[in-house]
Design a protein around this motif. Structure first.
Motif, PDB file in Angstrom:
ATOM      1  N   TYR A 138       0.862  -1.192   0.000  1.00 14.55           N
ATOM      2  CA  TYR A 138       0.000   0.000   0.000  1.00 14.55           C
ATOM      3  C   TYR A 138       0.894   1.236   0.000  1.00 14.55           C
ATOM      4  O   TYR A 138       1.018   1.935   1.013  1.00 14.55           O
ATOM      5  CB  TYR A 138      -0.937  -0.014   1.216  1.00 14.55           C
ATOM      6  CG  TYR A 138      -1.649  -1.340   1.390  1.00 14.55           C
ATOM      7  CD1 TYR A 138      -2.667  -1.730   0.530  1.00 14.55           C
ATOM      8  CD2 TYR A 138      -1.279  -2.223   2.403  1.00 14.55           C
ATOM      9  CE1 TYR A 138      -3.309  -2.953   0.673  1.00 14.55           C
ATOM     10  CE2 TYR A 138      -1.915  -3.446   2.552  1.00 14.55           C
ATOM     11  CZ  TYR A 138      -2.925  -3.817   1.689  1.00 14.55           C
ATOM     12  OH  TYR A 138      -3.554  -5.029   1.832  1.00 14.55           O
ATOM     13  N   PRO A 139       1.544   1.525  -1.134  1.00 11.84           N
ATOM     14  CA  PRO A 139       2.572   2.578  -1.176  1.00 11.84           C
ATOM     15  C   PRO A 139       2.061   3.971  -0.878  1.00 11.84           C
ATOM     16  O   PRO A 139       2.853   4.864  -0.547  1.00 11.84           O
ATOM     17  CB  PRO A 139       3.122   2.470  -2.603  1.00 11.84           C
ATOM     18  CG  PRO A 139       2.060   1.785  -3.391  1.00 11.84           C
ATOM     19  CD  PRO A 139       1.388   0.856  -2.442  1.00 11.84           C
ATOM     20  N   GLY A 140       0.747   4.175  -0.954  1.00 18.87           N
ATOM     21  CA  GLY A 140       0.215   5.497  -0.676  1.00 18.87           C
ATOM     22  C   GLY A 140      -0.074   5.762   0.793  1.00 18.87           C
ATOM     23  O   GLY A 140      -0.407   6.895   1.177  1.00 18.87           O
ATOM     24  N   MET A 141       0.066   4.754   1.638  1.00 25.59           N
ATOM     25  CA  MET A 141      -0.256   4.909   3.052  1.00 25.59           C
ATOM     26  C   MET A 141       0.915   5.503   3.821  1.00 25.59           C
ATOM     27  O   MET A 141       2.077   5.308   3.483  1.00 25.59           O
ATOM     28  CB  MET A 141      -0.665   3.566   3.663  1.00 25.59           C
ATOM     29  CG  MET A 141      -1.963   3.018   3.113  1.00 25.59           C
ATOM     30  SD  MET A 141      -2.469   1.465   3.897  1.00 25.59           S
ATOM     31  CE  MET A 141      -3.012   2.072   5.482  1.00 25.59           C
ATOM     32  N   ASP A 142       0.581   6.216   4.889  1.00 21.16           N
ATOM     33  CA  ASP A 142       1.604   6.825   5.737  1.00 21.16           C
ATOM     34  C   ASP A 142       2.534   5.757   6.294  1.00 21.16           C
ATOM     35  O   ASP A 142       2.091   4.746   6.834  1.00 21.16           O
ATOM     36  CB  ASP A 142       0.921   7.566   6.896  1.00 21.16           C
ATOM     37  CG  ASP A 142       1.920   8.237   7.824  1.00 21.16           C
ATOM     38  OD1 ASP A 142       2.988   8.664   7.334  1.00 21.16           O
ATOM     39  OD2 ASP A 142       1.637   8.329   9.030  1.00 21.16           O
ATOM     40  N   GLY A 143       3.842   5.996   6.158  1.00 23.66           N
ATOM     41  CA  GLY A 143       4.829   5.066   6.685  1.00 23.66           C
ATOM     42  C   GLY A 143       5.270   3.992   5.718  1.00 23.66           C
ATOM     43  O   GLY A 143       6.182   3.221   6.022  1.00 23.66           O
TER      44      GLY A 143
END
Length: 580
Positions: free
Chosen positions: A118-123
């Motif tokens: 999930y490359p768009g998620m924080d962290g």
């Protein structure tokens, strides 16, 4: 006569074997009991990857990470379905466990280009957290040890014989310039190893899950840890609310085994138990769709833990993946990467696309269920591709047409494994898909391929999608037209590579009861336990990484040296964020 060990481990996958090795290194006596006649469980048939934040090999590839970012990322993925303490325990301890593997001779390399799911998620990170095992020399096990190791899936072998690792697979599938040379080297290496091939058909060079479990088995044998194969668990033994041992069946006879320090359940999930699937999982459901070995993962240890008072959690969730049937193979194959290659698309019964074909495989399976529930008819779904795709790329059991043309495929496969027609309308008729819907979907896909932008599902729009694309295809490595006849289709089912619900545990892998209290003497890891990742799949290796990490923590707790949480400030911050 009752036998006595300090630690009894049920199961023989990666988490189980690491726990037994760790116990031996702590000076404890350990026993591993496995109901199958071979060791390794699902781990041995897996890709062998582990998801390890802030791992020791990141610096070598020029990357850096931190516990803070990893904690935020996994916490967001878990969506409140895993405790913050467990999440922190994982992201703190996984790196230490990976270093321990290295000390055992089970070495791993960071994959700098393999993105979190999930490359768009924080962290999240665009690469580096997933690690792939270094090759292992199977000769170190000897023929006797090799015979104890469960073979890998046929889909992970070249021509059913030769192994390749994740780096080589990526190079070959994405048609890098060096791909043909790598393939030639793999085949030449195997061919010249004639003295070994006279002894066994299994490749001396072990990769993936074979390298992981092979290395762990070698370490187990070096420590002379007892391994009882063909020994199913019958029940847990309890005294005054404490689990004190197990009752197993060995050579057809019941054997009681006392565990002084604790019992660790590490025997997999319940995906091969149809009754449990019907009880807990979304419908339709069929144990035949799973990609894990038949005969195992029937939920025995989960039920035993539940009978001892253990609470269950996440029972409606699986590590989902689309799967397909291949004749003469004993299990369905998971379709992990081919669907990302340009020139294919997936449609439902209406002939419509309903997802980004390159998305993470658990999201793919969930999209199939969602579309089915809405009336779209995505169970089964169909992956459709044209002659150009067929020529260049593999698809399930079909090798690239330039190496394995149609006339070299078994004749009976056409109409059962794959379908083929000179026109899209003809293909639609064969597979029972709406012809107008399929034609319209192909027309839209061809437009997206020309522009490089998928306006329906943004396929190829992030770094994870592009990892298994073809970099030679422009402007989007995941998109190419379906324009050249004949056209092909393969049927897909909402399969899995395991269930992720099981016994609820704490940060030390202790099984919790219905009141949230630890059951003395009972520990659990891997797919026997409810996943620390909640309903999500943060990155490749999110099953094996936690299985071994919580095994590592469990043994420390049994030995009287529990691993303390370090960054408790993150727990305080998470609590404040939750209140606000």
């Amino acid at each position: 006569m009752e036998q006595i060990f300090d630690v009894v481990v049920v199961g023989s996958g990666a988490g189980a074997l690491l726990a037994a090795i760790r116990a031996a290194d702590a000076g404890l006596t350990a026993l591993v009991v496995e109901k199958a006649e071979v060791a390794g469980g699902t781990s041995a048939t897996s890709g062998g990857g582990i998801w390890i934040p802030d791992n020791h090999d990141m610096a070598r590839v020029g990357l850096s990470d931190g516990v803070d970012a990893a904690f935020r990322y996994v916490r967001a993925c878990a969506r409140g379905l895993s405790s913050d303490e467990r999440i922190l325990a994982y992201v703190e301890t996984a790196r230490h466990m990976a270093r321990y593997l290295d000390q055992l001779g089970v070495r791993y390399k960071s994959m700098p280009k393999y993105s979190d799911y999930y490359p768009g998620m924080d962290g999240a990170m665009p690469g580096g957290r997933t690690m792939d095992p270094a090759d292992f020399n199977g000769a170190l096990l000897g023929l006797e040890g090799l015979a104890q190791l469960r073979p890998t899936n046929p889909g992970q072998l070249i021509l059913g014989r030769m192994t390749l690792n994740a780096f080589e697979a990526h190079s070959i599938l994405s048609r890098e310039r060096s791909a043909k040379l790598k393939l030639m080297w793999i085949m030449l290496r195997y061919a010249v190893d004639y003295p070994w091939r006279r002894k066994t058909k299994r490749d001396r060079r072990m990769t993936g899950g074979q390298a992981l479990v092979g290395g762990l088995l070698a370490a187990l044998r070096k420590r002379r840890v007892a391994l009882w194969l063909g020994t199913p668990l019958k029940s847990l033994q309890t005294e005054d609310g404490r689990v004190t041992g197990v009752l197993v069946e060995r050579d057809g006879k019941p054997v009681a085994v006392r565990a002084r320090m604790g019992v660790l359940l590490a025997a997999g999930g319940f995906e091969r138990n149809q009754a449990m699937r019907e009880q807990y999982l979304p419908k339709p459901t069929d144990q035949a769709w799973t990609a894990t070995p038949p005969g195992g993962n029937t939920g025995d240890a989960i039920r035993a833990g539940e009978s001892a008072g253990g609470a269950l959690h996440l029972m409606s969730h699986t590590w989902g993946a689309p799967t397909l049937s291949v004749p003469k193979e004993d299990r369905f194959r998971a379709l992990f990467v081919e669907r990302s290659l340009p020139g294919c698309m997936v449609v439902n019964a209406a002939g419509r696309r309903f997802l980004n074909e390159s998305c993470p495989y658990p999201e793919f399976q969930q999209a199939m269920f969602a579309d089915q529930a809405s009336g779209g008819g995505a169970i089964p779904a169909w992956i459709v591709f044209d002659a150009e795709f067929r020529r260049k790329y593999p698809m399930g059991p079909l090798g690239p047409g330039e190496a394995q043309p149609d006339h070299r495929l078994p004749k009976k496969w056409q109409g059962s494994v794959y379908w083929k027609a000179d026109t899209l309308a003809g293909l639609a008729q064969q597979i029972g898909v709406d012809a107008d819907g399929l034609a319209a979907s192909v027309a839209r896909m061809n437009d997206w391929a020309a522009s490089g932008k998928d306006l329906e599902f943004d396929r190829g729009g992030n770094v994870f999608d592009r990892y298994y694309g073809d970099p030679a295809v422009k402007p989007n490595p995941n998109l190419a037209p379906l324009a050249k006849a004949p056209f092909y289709a393969i049927r897909l089912y909402p399969g899995d590579i395991g269930t992720k619900g099981g016994l609820l545990t704490d940060q030390d892998a202790r099984v919790l009861d219905g009141a949230g209290q630890p059951i003395p003497g009972l520990y659990c890891t891997g797919n026997n336990s409810a996943s620390v990742m909640g309903p999500a799949y943060p990155g490749a290796g999110s099953t094996l990484g936690p299985a071994m990490t919580f095994a590592y923590r469990a043994v420390a707790h049994m030995a009287g040296n529990p691993i303390a949480l370090e960054r408790t400030d993150l727990l305080d911050g998470a609590m404040k964020a939750g209140v606000l």
